[in-house]
Write a protein that holds these residues in place. Structure first.
Motif, PDB file in Angstrom:
ATOM      1  N   ARG A  27       0.838  -1.201   0.000  1.00  0.00           N
ATOM      2  CA  ARG A  27       0.000   0.000   0.000  1.00  0.00           C
ATOM      3  C   ARG A  27       0.874   1.252   0.000  1.00  0.00           C
ATOM      4  O   ARG A  27       0.589   2.227  -0.703  1.00  0.00           O
ATOM      5  CB  ARG A  27      -0.914  -0.013   1.229  1.00  0.00           C
ATOM      6  CG  ARG A  27      -2.034   1.002   1.166  1.00  0.00           C
ATOM      7  CD  ARG A  27      -2.845   1.091   2.440  1.00  0.00           C
ATOM      8  NE  ARG A  27      -3.235  -0.177   3.009  1.00  0.00           N
ATOM      9  CZ  ARG A  27      -3.672  -0.336   4.255  1.00  0.00           C
ATOM     10  NH1 ARG A  27      -3.781   0.712   5.063  1.00  0.00           N
ATOM     11  NH2 ARG A  27      -4.018  -1.513   4.716  1.00  0.00           N
ATOM     12  N   LEU A  30       2.462   1.503  -3.609  1.00  0.00           N
ATOM     13  CA  LEU A  30       1.541   1.701  -4.721  1.00  0.00           C
ATOM     14  C   LEU A  30       0.625   2.914  -4.554  1.00  0.00           C
ATOM     15  O   LEU A  30       0.145   3.467  -5.536  1.00  0.00           O
ATOM     16  CB  LEU A  30       0.705   0.433  -4.939  1.00  0.00           C
ATOM     17  CG  LEU A  30       1.523  -0.824  -5.276  1.00  0.00           C
ATOM     18  CD1 LEU A  30       0.614  -2.038  -5.333  1.00  0.00           C
ATOM     19  CD2 LEU A  30       2.291  -0.648  -6.573  1.00  0.00           C
ATOM     20  N   ASP A  31       0.405   3.327  -3.297  1.00  0.00           N
ATOM     21  CA  ASP A  31      -0.480   4.472  -3.038  1.00  0.00           C
ATOM     22  C   ASP A  31       0.065   5.310  -1.882  1.00  0.00           C
ATOM     23  O   ASP A  31      -0.562   5.444  -0.839  1.00  0.00           O
ATOM     24  CB  ASP A  31      -1.892   3.956  -2.723  1.00  0.00           C
ATOM     25  CG  ASP A  31      -2.894   5.092  -2.565  1.00  0.00           C
ATOM     26  OD1 ASP A  31      -2.699   6.153  -3.186  1.00  0.00           O
ATOM     27  OD2 ASP A  31      -3.870   4.905  -1.819  1.00  0.00           O
ATOM     28  N   ASP A  33       1.356   8.347   0.612  1.00  0.00           N
ATOM     29  CA  ASP A  33       0.966   9.713   0.967  1.00  0.00           C
ATOM     30  C   ASP A  33       2.038  10.679   0.488  1.00  0.00           C
ATOM     31  O   ASP A  33       1.759  11.834   0.167  1.00  0.00           O
ATOM     32  CB  ASP A  33       0.807   9.852   2.483  1.00  0.00           C
ATOM     33  CG  ASP A  33      -0.359   9.044   3.022  1.00  0.00           C
ATOM     34  OD1 ASP A  33      -1.325   8.800   2.278  1.00  0.00           O
ATOM     35  OD2 ASP A  33      -0.296   8.656   4.203  1.00  0.00           O
ATOM     36  N   TYR A  45       9.024   5.758   0.302  1.00  0.00           N
ATOM     37  CA  TYR A  45       7.569   5.838   0.205  1.00  0.00           C
ATOM     38  C   TYR A  45       7.018   5.909   1.622  1.00  0.00           C
ATOM     39  O   TYR A  45       7.410   5.113   2.484  1.00  0.00           O
ATOM     40  CB  TYR A  45       7.003   4.604  -0.508  1.00  0.00           C
ATOM     41  CG  TYR A  45       7.470   4.480  -1.931  1.00  0.00           C
ATOM     42  CD1 TYR A  45       6.735   5.027  -2.973  1.00  0.00           C
ATOM     43  CD2 TYR A  45       8.662   3.821  -2.235  1.00  0.00           C
ATOM     44  CE1 TYR A  45       7.159   4.925  -4.287  1.00  0.00           C
ATOM     45  CE2 TYR A  45       9.094   3.714  -3.551  1.00  0.00           C
ATOM     46  CZ  TYR A  45       8.340   4.264  -4.571  1.00  0.00           C
ATOM     47  OH  TYR A  45       8.767   4.161  -5.869  1.00  0.00           O
ATOM     48  N   LYS A  47       3.485   6.181   4.073  1.00  0.00           N
ATOM     49  CA  LYS A  47       2.041   5.973   4.086  1.00  0.00           C
ATOM     50  C   LYS A  47       1.532   5.890   5.516  1.00  0.00           C
ATOM     51  O   LYS A  47       2.086   5.161   6.340  1.00  0.00           O
ATOM     52  CB  LYS A  47       1.710   4.663   3.356  1.00  0.00           C
ATOM     53  CG  LYS A  47       0.245   4.331   3.261  1.00  0.00           C
ATOM     54  CD  LYS A  47      -0.446   5.233   2.282  1.00  0.00           C
ATOM     55  CE  LYS A  47      -1.908   4.837   2.069  1.00  0.00           C
ATOM     56  NZ  LYS A  47      -2.590   5.764   1.175  1.00  0.00           N
TER      57      LYS A  47
END
Length: 85
Positions: A27, A30-31, A33, A45, A47
């Motif tokens: 998460r 791939l997505d 914040d 990354y 999140k």
């Protein structure tokens, strides 16, 4: 087309030791914040994970054109909100 997420030996060991689900790591990648390329060339990354009190998971990935190669990951206590990353 979705790039494959692979784990270094260190990251694979940390999955068991830190009890962090792969789904959270995926998460974050791939997505995220927030994400950026660090001075060492690795991609970071970040999140927020609602299932873990909205703490921020940082995933460090070696850049590669065909895969996401996870080097390490941890809940980063230094982040208060993702705008400060």
């Amino acid at each position: 087309f979705r790039m494959e997420i692979i784990y270094t030996a260190h990251a694979a060991a940390m999955l068991n030791e830190r009890k962090i689900p792969r789904e959270w790591i995926e998460r974050a990648i791939l997505d995220p914040d927030s994400n950026y390329k660090a001075d060492d060339g690795n991609n970071h990354y970040i999140k927020s994970i609602p299932e873990f009190g909205n703490r921020f998971l940082r995933v460090v990935v070696h850049p590669n054109e065909k895969t996401f190669r996870v080097i390490t990951f941890f809940f980063d206590r230094r982040i208060i909100n993702y705008e400060n990353t």
